[in-house]
Design a protein around this motif. Structure first.
Motif, PDB file in Angstrom:
ATOM      1  N   ARG A 121      29.551 137.885  60.124  1.00 25.84           N
ATOM      2  CA  ARG A 121      28.596 137.929  59.738  1.00 25.84           C
ATOM      3  C   ARG A 121      27.312 137.388  60.956  1.00 25.84           C
ATOM      4  O   ARG A 121      27.785 137.040  61.836  1.00 25.84           O
TER       5      ARG A 121
ATOM      6  N   GLN B 118      31.282 126.367  67.474  1.00 27.53           N
ATOM      7  CA  GLN B 118      31.204 126.310  66.165  1.00 27.53           C
ATOM      8  C   GLN B 118      30.087 125.458  65.513  1.00 27.53           C
ATOM      9  O   GLN B 118      29.476 124.587  66.438  1.00 27.53           O
TER      10      GLN B 118
ATOM     11  N   TYR C 167      29.709 135.675  63.624  1.00 21.69           N
ATOM     12  CA  TYR C 167      30.070 134.587  63.221  1.00 21.69           C
ATOM     13  C   TYR C 167      31.355 134.922  61.861  1.00 21.69           C
ATOM     14  O   TYR C 167      31.103 135.633  61.268  1.00 21.69           O
TER      15      TYR C 167
ATOM     16  N   PRO D 148      25.738 131.896  60.095  1.00 21.99           N
ATOM     17  CA  PRO D 148      26.899 131.068  59.753  1.00 21.99           C
ATOM     18  C   PRO D 148      26.726 130.802  57.975  1.00 21.99           C
ATOM     19  O   PRO D 148      26.607 129.734  57.377  1.00 21.99           O
TER      20      PRO D 148
ATOM     21  N   SER E 179      33.736 132.353  58.907  1.00 21.15           N
ATOM     22  CA  SER E 179      34.182 130.994  58.467  1.00 21.15           C
ATOM     23  C   SER E 179      35.294 130.685  59.144  1.00 21.15           C
ATOM     24  O   SER E 179      36.312 131.477  59.353  1.00 21.15           O
ATOM     25  N   ASP E 180      35.413 129.593  59.414  1.00 25.30           N
ATOM     26  CA  ASP E 180      36.562 128.944  60.078  1.00 25.30           C
ATOM     27  C   ASP E 180      37.873 128.894  59.196  1.00 25.30           C
ATOM     28  O   ASP E 180      39.018 128.730  59.616  1.00 25.30           O
TER      29      ASP E 180
ATOM     30  N   THR F 274      27.451 133.347  54.074  1.00 24.85           N
ATOM     31  CA  THR F 274      27.711 134.936  53.477  1.00 24.85           C
ATOM     32  C   THR F 274      26.340 135.459  53.118  1.00 24.85           C
ATOM     33  O   THR F 274      26.158 136.705  52.854  1.00 24.85           O
TER      34      THR F 274
ATOM     35  N   TRP G  67      31.602 127.239  60.668  1.00 19.83           N
ATOM     36  CA  TRP G  67      31.570 128.451  61.170  1.00 19.83           C
ATOM     37  C   TRP G  67      31.688 128.730  62.581  1.00 19.83           C
ATOM     38  O   TRP G  67      31.341 128.143  63.479  1.00 19.83           O
ATOM     39  N   ASP G  68      32.445 129.676  63.072  1.00 17.03           N
ATOM     40  CA  ASP G  68      33.015 130.056  64.337  1.00 17.03           C
ATOM     41  C   ASP G  68      32.105 131.149  64.945  1.00 17.03           C
ATOM     42  O   ASP G  68      32.158 132.269  64.259  1.00 17.03           O
ATOM     43  N   ARG G  69      31.571 130.922  65.959  1.00 14.75           N
ATOM     44  CA  ARG G  69      30.695 131.930  66.746  1.00 14.75           C
ATOM     45  C   ARG G  69      31.854 132.700  67.658  1.00 14.75           C
ATOM     46  O   ARG G  69      32.444 132.060  68.630  1.00 14.75           O
TER      47      ARG G  69
ATOM     48  N   LYS H 287      32.878 124.016  55.952  1.00 18.09           N
ATOM     49  CA  LYS H 287      31.518 124.349  56.228  1.00 18.09           C
ATOM     50  C   LYS H 287      31.321 124.737  57.534  1.00 18.09           C
ATOM     51  O   LYS H 287      30.170 125.169  58.034  1.00 18.09           O
TER      52      LYS H 287
END
Length: 96
Positions: free
Chosen positions: A30, A54, A78, A33, A80-81, A35, A70-72, A68
């Motif tokens: 995405r 993150q 991004y 961070p 989701s972790d 959907t 999110w990993d860049r 909650k």
């Protein structure tokens, strides 16, 4: 003794910056961070990513739990972790 200076990447520095981690299941990448952000790519299960930082975002349930975080993984990229096998339920990289 002074360490040698080279142009080669230092793997220990990469590990400190988040290291590389396996993707647990196919996932959309995405632009932010959550959907509700646009899809800018897709990663297949088993692909490896480097987490630069993150940040908190939309809560998502995925194959590794609910979070909650999110990993860049790149500029404007991004995931989701909960789709990344970091071995932790918390932050493993600096906050963005």
């Amino acid at each position: 003794m002074t360490p040698a200076v080279t142009d080669e990447p230092d793997e220990s520095v990469e590990a400190l910056a988040g290291g590389t981690y396996a993707i647990a299941a196919d996932v959309n990448v995405r632009s932010g961070p959550g959907t509700s952000y646009g899809t800018v790519g897709r990663l297949r299960a088993g692909a490896r990513v480097t987490i630069s930082c993150q940040r908190p975002g939309e809560t998502v349930s995925g194959p590794t739990g609910t979070s909650k975080i999110w990993d860049r993984i790149g500029s404007g990229r991004y995931v989701s972790d909960t789709y990344v096998r970091t071995g932790s339920n918390g932050y493993v990289a600096p906050r963005c």
